[in-house]
Design an enzyme around this catalytic site. Sequence first.
Site, PDB file in Angstrom:
ATOM      1  N   LYS A 115       0.753  -1.380  -0.097  1.00 48.17           N
ATOM      2  CA  LYS A 115      -0.008   0.088   0.113  1.00 48.17           C
ATOM      3  C   LYS A 115       0.908   1.166  -0.154  1.00 48.17           C
ATOM      4  CE  LYS A 115      -4.532  -1.740   1.453  1.00 48.17           C
ATOM      5  NZ  LYS A 115      -5.565  -1.523   2.439  1.00 48.17           N
ATOM      6  N   LYS A 197      -3.939 -11.904  -6.593  1.00 49.62           N
ATOM      7  CA  LYS A 197      -5.326 -12.028  -5.912  1.00 49.62           C
ATOM      8  C   LYS A 197      -6.423 -10.902  -6.741  1.00 49.62           C
ATOM      9  CE  LYS A 197      -5.646  -8.845  -2.087  1.00 49.62           C
ATOM     10  NZ  LYS A 197      -5.897  -8.564  -1.027  1.00 49.62           N
ATOM     11  N   LYS A 200     -10.276  -5.367  -4.983  1.00 50.62           N
ATOM     12  CA  LYS A 200     -11.183  -4.052  -5.479  1.00 50.62           C
ATOM     13  C   LYS A 200     -10.396  -2.843  -6.086  1.00 50.62           C
ATOM     14  CE  LYS A 200     -11.658  -3.705  -0.531  1.00 50.62           C
ATOM     15  NZ  LYS A 200     -12.581  -4.114   0.661  1.00 50.62           N
TER      16      LYS A 200
HETATM   17  P1  TYM Z   1     -10.560  -6.404   3.160  1.00 49.01           P
HETATM   18  O1  TYM Z   1     -11.874  -5.427   3.479  1.00 49.01           O
HETATM   19  O2  TYM Z   1      -9.443  -6.068   2.141  1.00 49.01           O
HETATM   20  O3  TYM Z   1     -11.244  -7.966   2.718  1.00 49.01           O
HETATM   21  C1  TYM Z   1     -12.315  -8.395   3.475  1.00 49.01           C
HETATM   22  C2  TYM Z   1     -12.054  -9.697   3.461  1.00 49.01           C
HETATM   23  O4  TYM Z   1     -12.273 -10.319   2.034  1.00 49.01           O
HETATM   24  C3  TYM Z   1     -10.975 -11.414   1.993  1.00 49.01           C
HETATM   25  N1  TYM Z   1     -10.577 -11.300   0.681  1.00 49.01           N
HETATM   26  C4  TYM Z   1     -10.316 -12.315  -0.308  1.00 49.01           C
HETATM   27  N2  TYM Z   1     -10.780 -13.573   0.088  1.00 49.01           N
HETATM   28  C5  TYM Z   1     -10.064 -14.403  -0.777  1.00 49.01           C
HETATM   29  N3  TYM Z   1      -9.955 -14.037  -2.131  1.00 49.01           N
HETATM   30  C6  TYM Z   1      -9.670 -12.455  -2.381  1.00 49.01           C
HETATM   31  N4  TYM Z   1      -9.319 -12.436  -3.601  1.00 49.01           N
HETATM   32  C7  TYM Z   1      -9.922 -11.838  -1.335  1.00 49.01           C
HETATM   33  N5  TYM Z   1      -9.856 -10.376  -1.254  1.00 49.01           N
HETATM   34  C8  TYM Z   1     -10.200 -10.007   0.065  1.00 49.01           C
HETATM   35  C9  TYM Z   1     -10.114 -10.742   3.037  1.00 49.01           C
HETATM   36  O5  TYM Z   1      -9.277 -11.587   3.526  1.00 49.01           O
HETATM   37  C10 TYM Z   1     -10.826 -10.315   4.129  1.00 49.01           C
HETATM   38  O6  TYM Z   1     -11.181 -11.401   4.971  1.00 49.01           O
HETATM   39  N6  TYM Z   1      -7.716  -5.748   7.239  1.00 49.01           N
HETATM   40  C11 TYM Z   1      -9.032  -6.279   6.750  1.00 49.01           C
HETATM   41  C12 TYM Z   1     -10.322  -5.876   7.405  1.00 49.01           C
HETATM   42  C13 TYM Z   1     -10.041  -5.779   9.055  1.00 49.01           C
HETATM   43  C14 TYM Z   1     -10.358  -7.141   9.647  1.00 49.01           C
HETATM   44  C15 TYM Z   1     -10.270  -6.703  11.064  1.00 49.01           C
HETATM   45  C16 TYM Z   1     -10.548  -8.533   9.409  1.00 49.01           C
HETATM   46  C17 TYM Z   1      -9.997  -5.190   9.985  1.00 49.01           C
HETATM   47  N7  TYM Z   1      -9.801  -5.364  11.012  1.00 49.01           N
HETATM   48  C18 TYM Z   1     -10.300  -7.721  12.195  1.00 49.01           C
HETATM   49  C19 TYM Z   1     -10.555  -9.378  10.402  1.00 49.01           C
HETATM   50  C20 TYM Z   1     -10.581  -9.121  11.627  1.00 49.01           C
HETATM   51  C21 TYM Z   1      -9.081  -5.995   5.229  1.00 49.01           C
HETATM   52  O7  TYM Z   1      -8.516  -5.027   4.857  1.00 49.01           O
HETATM   53  O8  TYM Z   1      -9.932  -6.697   4.668  1.00 49.01           O
END
Ligand code: TYM
Length: 334
Positions: A115, A197, A200
């Site tokens: 990032k 991967k 978004k």
């Molecule tokens: P974020 O918002 O980027 O993604 C949300 C969830 O989607 C999953 N994900 C994927 N899984 C499979 N294949 C993909 N291509 C893919 N892209 C995204 C992510 O693994 C995630 O589970 N840091 C986290 C948000 C967060 C969080 C937390 C998660 C903040 N606090 C506490 C768990 C517990 C994030 O940015 O996810």
Amino acid sequence: MLDGKKVIFSGMQATGNLTLGNYLGALKNWAQLTDEYECYYCVVDEHSITIRQDPAVLRKRARALLILYIAAGIDPEKSVLYFQSHVSAHAELAWILNCYTYMGEMSRMTQFKDKSAKHEDNINVGLFAYPVLMAADILLYQADLVPVGIDQKQHLEICRDIAERFNNIYGDVFTIPDGYYGSTGAKVMSLQNPEKKMSKSDENPNASIYLMDDTDTIMRKFKRAVTDSLGVIGYGPEQPGISNLIDIYCACTGKKVEEALKEFDGRGYGELKMAVGEAVCGQLAPLQAEVARLTKEKDYIDRIIKNNAERAAYTAGKTLRKVQHKIGFPDRIR
Ligand code: TYM
């Protein structure tokens, strides 16, 4: 732990258009775990501002994401669905945990490196300390399990490290959480570059299926998905594009990889792409219809936002006060 049930915490950012990766890697599993566990599912709006956001768009997307959680089948009376910014304990515990986390640990985080390379003009302290806030999210609820995609594994490991460090000093304050990764769908890859991967923030819209894409768009994107020139439907590192399609198919249909391989044995890539496209549409069309219906239920959604923030704040407050006491902050006078 309520009623002897183990606790789940997870969260998602309300930035960008959510993809099939977010759904299959996280949201779909979340919905399946709600009967067995006491679940807290958070819209992590505080994490979102580590990248500059348009305030009106962020506000709208955060609400739309909470609606999506419900549309995905999570019952807001049973599970706790809320905005991170409505529960001030998240930011308060994050501050405390910052003081138990090392600069070296944070600078090794791959998401920070990615990032900060992408947003060179805004490498802020929040982006650096992002995993500490994530640790606070999880630890506040004494979560046993955290259902996420594989890309969050490193963040979960640092959360465990921070919790163990804290417990070693102050006794058993935090539950040490485990990650929960689905057997398929834990890493959905880009349709245009299956070594990467699905994300978004990908600039090529054909690389990702967005959760709000219509049927024609979904089918067109799968038709254009990058495969290989082997011409045989197989599964493994030499066929990342086809393997990704099989994974998506399995995650949507609940079938095992071996079953899918048998089903497509001797068939062409075109047929596989059509079948995967149809399986995805079968998942997303009802989700989209439910989002449209719930979006009109303003009072109902407002009530959920208010009640659930109170429920989350109650649980989080208990952990925060315990932590504050342990580290020597003066107790409150009642
Ligand atoms: P974020 O918002 O980027 O993604 C949300 C969830 O989607 C999953 N994900 C994927 N899984 C499979 N294949 C993909 N291509 C893919 N892209 C995204 C992510 O693994 C995630 O589970 N840091 C986290 C948000 C967060 C969080 C937390 C998660 C903040 N606090 C506490 C768990 C517990 C994030 O940015 O996810």
